[in-house]
Scaffold this motif. Structure first.
Motif, PDB file in Angstrom:
ATOM      1  N   LEU A  63       0.835  -1.202   0.000  1.00  0.00           N
ATOM      2  CA  LEU A  63       0.000   0.000   0.000  1.00  0.00           C
ATOM      3  C   LEU A  63       0.870   1.252   0.000  1.00  0.00           C
ATOM      4  CD1 LEU A  63      -2.596  -1.151   2.668  1.00  0.00           C
ATOM      5  CD2 LEU A  63      -2.885  -1.139   0.191  1.00  0.00           C
ATOM      6  N   ARG A  64       0.477   2.247  -0.801  1.00  0.00           N
ATOM      7  CA  ARG A  64       1.230   3.496  -0.953  1.00  0.00           C
ATOM      8  C   ARG A  64       0.843   4.483   0.140  1.00  0.00           C
ATOM      9  NH1 ARG A  64       3.143   5.264  -5.678  1.00  0.00           N
ATOM     10  NH2 ARG A  64       1.728   3.924  -6.813  1.00  0.00           N
ATOM     11  N   CYS A  65       1.856   5.188   0.646  1.00  0.00           N
ATOM     12  CA  CYS A  65       1.593   6.284   1.570  1.00  0.00           C
ATOM     13  C   CYS A  65       1.033   7.441   0.747  1.00  0.00           C
ATOM     14  CB  CYS A  65       2.871   6.705   2.289  1.00  0.00           C
ATOM     15  SG  CYS A  65       2.637   8.156   3.323  1.00  0.00           S
ATOM     16  N   LEU A  66      -0.121   7.923   1.111  1.00  0.00           N
ATOM     17  CA  LEU A  66      -0.771   8.981   0.336  1.00  0.00           C
ATOM     18  C   LEU A  66      -0.113  10.338   0.546  1.00  0.00           C
ATOM     19  CD1 LEU A  66      -4.413   7.831   1.041  1.00  0.00           C
ATOM     20  CD2 LEU A  66      -3.079   7.441  -1.025  1.00  0.00           C
ATOM     21  N   GLU A  95      -7.385 -10.335   3.524  1.00  0.00           N
ATOM     22  CA  GLU A  95      -6.542  -9.322   2.887  1.00  0.00           C
ATOM     23  C   GLU A  95      -7.279  -8.648   1.735  1.00  0.00           C
ATOM     24  OE1 GLU A  95      -2.444  -9.189   0.307  1.00  0.00           O
ATOM     25  OE2 GLU A  95      -2.444 -10.392   2.133  1.00  0.00           O
ATOM     26  N   GLU A  96      -8.028  -9.423   0.957  1.00  0.00           N
ATOM     27  CA  GLU A  96      -8.780  -8.858  -0.164  1.00  0.00           C
ATOM     28  C   GLU A  96      -9.844  -7.872   0.322  1.00  0.00           C
ATOM     29  OE1 GLU A  96      -8.446 -12.280   0.197  1.00  0.00           O
ATOM     30  OE2 GLU A  96      -6.752 -12.397  -1.176  1.00  0.00           O
ATOM     31  N   TYR A 135     -11.636  -2.336   0.857  1.00  0.00           N
ATOM     32  CA  TYR A 135     -12.064  -1.225   1.706  1.00  0.00           C
ATOM     33  C   TYR A 135     -11.198   0.012   1.449  1.00  0.00           C
ATOM     34  CZ  TYR A 135     -12.394   1.638   5.922  1.00  0.00           C
ATOM     35  OH  TYR A 135     -12.513   2.687   6.793  1.00  0.00           O
ATOM     36  N   LEU A 136      -9.882  -0.176   1.417  1.00  0.00           N
ATOM     37  CA  LEU A 136      -8.976   0.961   1.229  1.00  0.00           C
ATOM     38  C   LEU A 136      -9.095   1.538  -0.182  1.00  0.00           C
ATOM     39  CD1 LEU A 136      -5.861  -0.365   3.156  1.00  0.00           C
ATOM     40  CD2 LEU A 136      -7.409   1.469   3.857  1.00  0.00           C
ATOM     41  N   VAL A 137      -9.278   0.688  -1.192  1.00  0.00           N
ATOM     42  CA  VAL A 137      -9.453   1.179  -2.562  1.00  0.00           C
ATOM     43  C   VAL A 137     -10.767   1.938  -2.681  1.00  0.00           C
ATOM     44  CG1 VAL A 137      -9.829   0.445  -4.958  1.00  0.00           C
ATOM     45  CG2 VAL A 137      -7.943  -0.522  -3.645  1.00  0.00           C
ATOM     46  N   ALA A 138     -11.813   1.454  -2.041  1.00  0.00           N
ATOM     47  CA  ALA A 138     -13.097   2.160  -2.078  1.00  0.00           C
ATOM     48  C   ALA A 138     -12.979   3.521  -1.407  1.00  0.00           C
ATOM     49  CB  ALA A 138     -14.173   1.323  -1.391  1.00  0.00           C
ATOM     50  N   ARG A 139     -12.144   3.609  -0.398  1.00  0.00           N
ATOM     51  CA  ARG A 139     -12.015   4.855   0.351  1.00  0.00           C
ATOM     52  C   ARG A 139     -11.033   5.825  -0.299  1.00  0.00           C
ATOM     53  NH1 ARG A 139     -11.166   5.202   6.840  1.00  0.00           N
ATOM     54  NH2 ARG A 139     -11.712   7.388   6.987  1.00  0.00           N
ATOM     55  N   TYR A 140      -9.901   5.318  -0.812  1.00  0.00           N
ATOM     56  CA  TYR A 140      -8.843   6.191  -1.324  1.00  0.00           C
ATOM     57  C   TYR A 140      -8.576   6.060  -2.821  1.00  0.00           C
ATOM     58  CZ  TYR A 140      -7.817   6.599   3.639  1.00  0.00           C
ATOM     59  OH  TYR A 140      -7.910   6.819   4.978  1.00  0.00           O
ATOM     60  N   GLY A 141      -9.189   5.103  -3.478  1.00  0.00           N
ATOM     61  CA  GLY A 141      -8.966   4.901  -4.907  1.00  0.00           C
ATOM     62  C   GLY A 141      -7.786   3.976  -5.164  1.00  0.00           C
ATOM     63  N   ASP A 142      -7.560   3.682  -6.454  1.00  0.00           N
ATOM     64  CA  ASP A 142      -6.477   2.771  -6.834  1.00  0.00           C
ATOM     65  C   ASP A 142      -5.099   3.324  -6.480  1.00  0.00           C
ATOM     66  OD1 ASP A 142      -7.981   0.692  -7.860  1.00  0.00           O
ATOM     67  OD2 ASP A 142      -8.122   1.613  -9.849  1.00  0.00           O
ATOM     68  N   PRO A 187      -0.687  -0.526  -8.989  1.00  0.00           N
ATOM     69  CA  PRO A 187      -2.090  -0.401  -9.399  1.00  0.00           C
ATOM     70  C   PRO A 187      -2.494  -1.491 -10.392  1.00  0.00           C
ATOM     71  CG  PRO A 187      -0.769   1.353 -10.349  1.00  0.00           C
ATOM     72  CD  PRO A 187       0.123   0.580  -9.439  1.00  0.00           C
ATOM     73  N   PRO A 188      -3.785  -1.831 -10.426  1.00  0.00           N
ATOM     74  CA  PRO A 188      -4.247  -2.876 -11.339  1.00  0.00           C
ATOM     75  C   PRO A 188      -4.219  -2.396 -12.789  1.00  0.00           C
ATOM     76  CG  PRO A 188      -6.107  -1.857 -10.252  1.00  0.00           C
ATOM     77  CD  PRO A 188      -4.874  -1.279  -9.625  1.00  0.00           C
ATOM     78  N   PHE A 189      -4.151  -3.343 -13.708  1.00  0.00           N
ATOM     79  CA  PHE A 189      -4.144  -3.033 -15.130  1.00  0.00           C
ATOM     80  C   PHE A 189      -5.589  -2.958 -15.600  1.00  0.00           C
ATOM     81  CE2 PHE A 189      -3.725  -4.030 -19.663  1.00  0.00           C
ATOM     82  CZ  PHE A 189      -2.720  -3.163 -20.006  1.00  0.00           C
ATOM     83  N   LYS A 190      -6.067  -1.720 -15.800  1.00  0.00           N
ATOM     84  CA  LYS A 190      -7.421  -1.522 -16.315  1.00  0.00           C
ATOM     85  C   LYS A 190      -7.443  -0.221 -17.104  1.00  0.00           C
ATOM     86  CE  LYS A 190      -9.141   0.203 -11.869  1.00  0.00           C
ATOM     87  NZ  LYS A 190     -10.098  -0.046 -10.807  1.00  0.00           N
ATOM     88  N   GLY A 191      -8.600   0.137 -17.639  1.00  0.00           N
ATOM     89  CA  GLY A 191      -8.707   1.277 -18.542  1.00  0.00           C
ATOM     90  C   GLY A 191      -8.166   2.580 -17.992  1.00  0.00           C
ATOM     91  N   ILE A 192      -8.442   2.858 -16.734  1.00  0.00           N
ATOM     92  CA  ILE A 192      -8.001   4.117 -16.143  1.00  0.00           C
ATOM     93  C   ILE A 192      -6.484   4.155 -15.976  1.00  0.00           C
ATOM     94  CG2 ILE A 192      -8.086   5.464 -14.004  1.00  0.00           C
ATOM     95  CD1 ILE A 192     -10.998   4.704 -13.753  1.00  0.00           C
TER      96      ILE A 192
END
Length: 171
Positions: A52-55, A87-88, A93-100, A106-111
């Motif tokens: 996880l990245r420090c914001l 863990e998932e 939870y953290l992605v929903a709160r802070y984003g990818d 980060p995951p490989f997707k369109g954004i």
């Protein structure tokens, strides 16, 4: 005279006190206690914290950062693991709160497509530009006018420092 001696003694005493405070500070520091009594839980927290990245710092994981937000994120992860979440579920939870952006990888997707493919695109574009530039310089060198034999002799004479008597100096 006596006042100067007194000033020097006060300065020396003040410097000595400052030195003793600076030197004794680390000796008085206590060792940090682990936040969780369960070493398995703490290991799970640290394993996930490395992902996880420090914001605040943005170039460190929350395991490496000492920023207050990173400490809060580690505590959130610890609380959720202690509550029995997987863990998932914690990552979701953290992605929903802070984003990818909270994910260090980060995951490989369109954004995030440009994020993943950007360096390769820049490398291809830079290589293409370099090849184009080298070819255009080679064409310029081939099409450049060549010196005649007289011009070469004059240039050689100018470079060697001996004047060529067959020609008059130009002004």
């Amino acid at each position: 005279m006596r006042a100067e001696v007194l000033k020097r003694s006060v300065r020396s005493a003040f410097s000595a006190v400052l030195f003793l405070v600076a030197v004794s500070g680390p000796a008085l520091a206590a060792e940090a206690e682990p936040l969780a009594n369960d070493p398995v839980l703490e290991q799970r927290v640290m394993d996930l914290s490395h992902k996880l990245r420090c914001l605040v710092c943005q170039n460190q994981t929350i395991a490496e950062s000492n920023a207050p937000l990173a400490i809060d994120l580690r505590n959130q992860v610890r609380e959720q693991f202690a509550a029995g979440k997987s863990e998932e579920a914690v990552v979701d939870y953290l992605v929903a709160r802070y984003g990818d952006f909270v994910l260090y990888l980060p995951p490989f997707k369109g954004i995030t497509l440009l994020l993943w493919l950007g360096p390769a695109l820049l490398l291809v574009a830079g290589t293409g530009w370099l090849a184009w530039r080298l070819r255009s310089r080679a064409k310029e060198a081939q099409s450049a006018p060549h010196l005649t034999q007289d011009e070469r002799a004059r240039a050689s004479a100018l470079l060697s420092g001996t004047p060529n008597s067959s020609e008059e100096p130009r002004s």
